[in-house]
Scaffold this motif. Structure first.
Motif, PDB file in Angstrom:
ATOM      1  N   LEU A   1       7.940   9.509  -4.235  1.00 24.69           N
ATOM      2  CA  LEU A   1       6.790   8.623  -4.384  1.00 24.69           C
ATOM      3  C   LEU A   1       6.644   8.203  -5.837  1.00 24.69           C
ATOM      4  O   LEU A   1       7.184   8.842  -6.739  1.00 24.69           O
ATOM      5  CB  LEU A   1       5.517   9.348  -3.925  1.00 24.69           C
ATOM      6  CG  LEU A   1       5.490   9.785  -2.469  1.00 24.69           C
ATOM      7  CD1 LEU A   1       4.307  10.703  -2.218  1.00 24.69           C
ATOM      8  CD2 LEU A   1       5.428   8.580  -1.556  1.00 24.69           C
ATOM      9  N   TRP A   2       5.901   7.138  -6.060  1.00 31.69           N
ATOM     10  CA  TRP A   2       5.617   6.617  -7.399  1.00 31.69           C
ATOM     11  C   TRP A   2       4.114   6.631  -7.618  1.00 31.69           C
ATOM     12  O   TRP A   2       3.344   6.456  -6.680  1.00 31.69           O
ATOM     13  CB  TRP A   2       6.144   5.193  -7.528  1.00 31.69           C
ATOM     14  CG  TRP A   2       7.635   5.143  -7.506  1.00 31.69           C
ATOM     15  CD1 TRP A   2       8.435   5.043  -6.396  1.00 31.69           C
ATOM     16  CD2 TRP A   2       8.506   5.212  -8.613  1.00 31.69           C
ATOM     17  NE1 TRP A   2       9.752   5.054  -6.761  1.00 31.69           N
ATOM     18  CE2 TRP A   2       9.829   5.151  -8.125  1.00 31.69           C
ATOM     19  CE3 TRP A   2       8.308   5.326  -9.982  1.00 31.69           C
ATOM     20  CZ2 TRP A   2      10.940   5.196  -8.958  1.00 31.69           C
ATOM     21  CZ3 TRP A   2       9.422   5.364 -10.805  1.00 31.69           C
ATOM     22  CH2 TRP A   2      10.713   5.297 -10.293  1.00 31.69           C
ATOM     23  N   VAL A   3       3.700   6.813  -8.864  1.00 34.40           N
ATOM     24  CA  VAL A   3       2.289   6.802  -9.235  1.00 34.40           C
ATOM     25  C   VAL A   3       2.061   5.633 -10.188  1.00 34.40           C
ATOM     26  O   VAL A   3       2.651   5.591 -11.270  1.00 34.40           O
ATOM     27  CB  VAL A   3       1.877   8.121  -9.923  1.00 34.40           C
ATOM     28  CG1 VAL A   3       0.413   8.078 -10.325  1.00 34.40           C
ATOM     29  CG2 VAL A   3       2.154   9.309  -9.015  1.00 34.40           C
ATOM     30  N   ALA A   4       1.243   4.673  -9.770  1.00 37.97           N
ATOM     31  CA  ALA A   4       0.882   3.549 -10.628  1.00 37.97           C
ATOM     32  C   ALA A   4      -0.534   3.783 -11.134  1.00 37.97           C
ATOM     33  O   ALA A   4      -1.479   3.817 -10.351  1.00 37.97           O
ATOM     34  CB  ALA A   4       0.958   2.242  -9.852  1.00 37.97           C
ATOM     35  N   ASP A   5      -0.672   3.970 -12.441  1.00 35.29           N
ATOM     36  CA  ASP A   5      -1.972   4.160 -13.066  1.00 35.29           C
ATOM     37  C   ASP A   5      -2.406   2.804 -13.602  1.00 35.29           C
ATOM     38  O   ASP A   5      -1.917   2.333 -14.630  1.00 35.29           O
ATOM     39  CB  ASP A   5      -1.864   5.184 -14.193  1.00 35.29           C
ATOM     40  CG  ASP A   5      -3.207   5.503 -14.828  1.00 35.29           C
ATOM     41  OD1 ASP A   5      -4.098   4.621 -14.854  1.00 35.29           O
ATOM     42  OD2 ASP A   5      -3.366   6.635 -15.320  1.00 35.29           O
ATOM     43  N   LEU A   6      -3.297   2.138 -12.885  1.00 31.23           N
ATOM     44  CA  LEU A   6      -3.711   0.788 -13.239  1.00 31.23           C
ATOM     45  C   LEU A   6      -4.480   0.747 -14.549  1.00 31.23           C
ATOM     46  O   LEU A   6      -4.404  -0.233 -15.291  1.00 31.23           O
ATOM     47  CB  LEU A   6      -4.527   0.178 -12.108  1.00 31.23           C
ATOM     48  CG  LEU A   6      -3.837   0.161 -10.734  1.00 31.23           C
ATOM     49  CD1 LEU A   6      -4.740  -0.484  -9.701  1.00 31.23           C
ATOM     50  CD2 LEU A   6      -2.496  -0.506 -10.784  1.00 31.23           C
ATOM     51  N   GLY A   7      -5.207   1.796 -14.871  1.00 29.99           N
ATOM     52  CA  GLY A   7      -5.947   1.849 -16.121  1.00 29.99           C
ATOM     53  C   GLY A   7      -5.029   1.947 -17.328  1.00 29.99           C
ATOM     54  O   GLY A   7      -5.248   1.306 -18.351  1.00 29.99           O
ATOM     55  N   ALA A   8      -3.971   2.750 -17.210  1.00 30.87           N
ATOM     56  CA  ALA A   8      -3.029   2.943 -18.313  1.00 30.87           C
ATOM     57  C   ALA A   8      -1.917   1.904 -18.308  1.00 30.87           C
ATOM     58  O   ALA A   8      -1.201   1.752 -19.288  1.00 30.87           O
ATOM     59  CB  ALA A   8      -2.424   4.345 -18.246  1.00 30.87           C
ATOM     60  N   GLY A   9      -1.750   1.200 -17.178  1.00 34.59           N
ATOM     61  CA  GLY A   9      -0.680   0.213 -17.069  1.00 34.59           C
ATOM     62  C   GLY A   9       0.696   0.840 -16.978  1.00 34.59           C
ATOM     63  O   GLY A   9       1.668   0.301 -17.489  1.00 34.59           O
ATOM     64  N   THR A  10       0.780   1.991 -16.295  1.00 37.31           N
ATOM     65  CA  THR A  10       2.056   2.700 -16.184  1.00 37.31           C
ATOM     66  C   THR A  10       2.429   2.958 -14.729  1.00 37.31           C
ATOM     67  O   THR A  10       1.560   3.057 -13.859  1.00 37.31           O
ATOM     68  CB  THR A  10       1.999   4.053 -16.917  1.00 37.31           C
ATOM     69  OG1 THR A  10       0.967   4.861 -16.319  1.00 37.31           O
ATOM     70  CG2 THR A  10       1.720   3.877 -18.396  1.00 37.31           C
ATOM     71  N   VAL A  11       3.726   3.075 -14.493  1.00 39.59           N
ATOM     72  CA  VAL A  11       4.247   3.498 -13.195  1.00 39.59           C
ATOM     73  C   VAL A  11       5.271   4.578 -13.468  1.00 39.59           C
ATOM     74  O   VAL A  11       6.205   4.376 -14.248  1.00 39.59           O
ATOM     75  CB  VAL A  11       4.909   2.328 -12.426  1.00 39.59           C
ATOM     76  CG1 VAL A  11       5.490   2.818 -11.109  1.00 39.59           C
ATOM     77  CG2 VAL A  11       3.926   1.195 -12.194  1.00 39.59           C
ATOM     78  N   THR A  12       5.090   5.743 -12.836  1.00 38.97           N
ATOM     79  CA  THR A  12       6.001   6.859 -13.046  1.00 38.97           C
ATOM     80  C   THR A  12       6.364   7.491 -11.721  1.00 38.97           C
ATOM     81  O   THR A  12       5.617   7.394 -10.743  1.00 38.97           O
ATOM     82  CB  THR A  12       5.372   7.939 -13.952  1.00 38.97           C
ATOM     83  OG1 THR A  12       4.133   8.357 -13.374  1.00 38.97           O
ATOM     84  CG2 THR A  12       5.123   7.412 -15.354  1.00 38.97           C
ATOM     85  N   LYS A  13       7.528   8.118 -11.675  1.00 31.54           N
ATOM     86  CA  LYS A  13       7.956   8.839 -10.480  1.00 31.54           C
ATOM     87  C   LYS A  13       7.043  10.038 -10.298  1.00 31.54           C
ATOM     88  O   LYS A  13       6.768  10.772 -11.255  1.00 31.54           O
ATOM     89  CB  LYS A  13       9.404   9.298 -10.641  1.00 31.54           C
ATOM     90  CG  LYS A  13      10.005   9.895  -9.418  1.00 31.54           C
ATOM     91  CD  LYS A  13      11.082   8.990  -8.904  1.00 31.54           C
ATOM     92  CE  LYS A  13      11.831   9.651  -7.767  1.00 31.54           C
ATOM     93  NZ  LYS A  13      11.985   8.745  -6.668  1.00 31.54           N
ATOM     94  N   ALA A  14       6.531  10.224  -9.102  1.00 33.90           N
ATOM     95  CA  ALA A  14       5.666  11.369  -8.822  1.00 33.90           C
ATOM     96  C   ALA A  14       6.496  12.646  -8.825  1.00 33.90           C
ATOM     97  O   ALA A  14       7.639  12.647  -8.360  1.00 33.90           O
ATOM     98  CB  ALA A  14       4.986  11.192  -7.462  1.00 33.90           C
ATOM     99  N   PRO A  15       5.938  13.714  -9.358  1.00 34.25           N
ATOM    100  CA  PRO A  15       6.683  14.978  -9.339  1.00 34.25           C
ATOM    101  C   PRO A  15       6.901  15.441  -7.903  1.00 34.25           C
ATOM    102  O   PRO A  15       6.077  15.175  -7.028  1.00 34.25           O
ATOM    103  CB  PRO A  15       5.771  15.941 -10.099  1.00 34.25           C
ATOM    104  CG  PRO A  15       4.418  15.323 -10.065  1.00 34.25           C
ATOM    105  CD  PRO A  15       4.616  13.851  -9.933  1.00 34.25           C
ATOM    106  N   GLN A  16       8.023  16.089  -7.662  1.00 34.99           N
ATOM    107  CA  GLN A  16       8.328  16.624  -6.334  1.00 34.99           C
ATOM    108  C   GLN A  16       7.346  17.743  -6.028  1.00 34.99           C
ATOM    109  O   GLN A  16       7.206  18.670  -6.825  1.00 34.99           O
ATOM    110  CB  GLN A  16       9.764  17.149  -6.306  1.00 34.99           C
ATOM    111  CG  GLN A  16      10.314  17.359  -4.934  1.00 34.99           C
ATOM    112  CD  GLN A  16      10.595  16.045  -4.196  1.00 34.99           C
ATOM    113  OE1 GLN A  16      10.561  14.979  -4.776  1.00 34.99           O
ATOM    114  NE2 GLN A  16      10.863  16.147  -2.928  1.00 34.99           N
ATOM    115  N   MET A  17       6.651  17.633  -4.911  1.00 38.92           N
ATOM    116  CA  MET A  17       5.650  18.629  -4.550  1.00 38.92           C
ATOM    117  C   MET A  17       5.995  19.187  -3.180  1.00 38.92           C
ATOM    118  O   MET A  17       5.844  18.488  -2.184  1.00 38.92           O
ATOM    119  CB  MET A  17       4.257  17.990  -4.535  1.00 38.92           C
ATOM    120  CG  MET A  17       3.843  17.422  -5.870  1.00 38.92           C
ATOM    121  SD  MET A  17       2.327  16.454  -5.776  1.00 38.92           S
ATOM    122  CE  MET A  17       2.977  14.884  -5.223  1.00 38.92           C
ATOM    123  N   ALA A  18       6.480  20.382  -3.151  1.00 37.33           N
ATOM    124  CA  ALA A  18       6.903  20.995  -1.895  1.00 37.33           C
ATOM    125  C   ALA A  18       5.747  21.095  -0.919  1.00 37.33           C
ATOM    126  O   ALA A  18       4.704  21.658  -1.232  1.00 37.33           O
ATOM    127  CB  ALA A  18       7.494  22.377  -2.159  1.00 37.33           C
TER     128      ALA A  18
END
Length: 72
Positions: A15-32
């Protein structure tokens, strides 16, 4: 208030996390066995899950969006 969008893309694991406030998109950490990872499982078979989404479009590049190719 910061708004965050979790994105799962067809054909891509994780999954990806888009932080609209910070203007960033990062790969979500793997969460078992997390709730999000379980919710993302139908994505592998082509299912789409939306909640609170008014419009979502997949494009090959940002240029195709700004060039107006997606508005027809």
């Amino acid at each position: 208030m910061t708004k965050v969008v979790i994105i799962g893309i067809e054909g891509e694991s994780g999954l990806w996390v888009a932080d609209l406030g910070a203007g960033t998109v990062t790969k979500a950490p793997q969460m078992a066995a997390s709730t999000l990872e379980i919710a993302n499982e139908p994505n592998s078979t082509g299912a789409a899950i939306t909640k609170g989404i008014n419009l979502a479009v997949v494009a090959a590049s940002a240029e195709s969006l700004s060039g107006g190719y997606m508005d027809r």
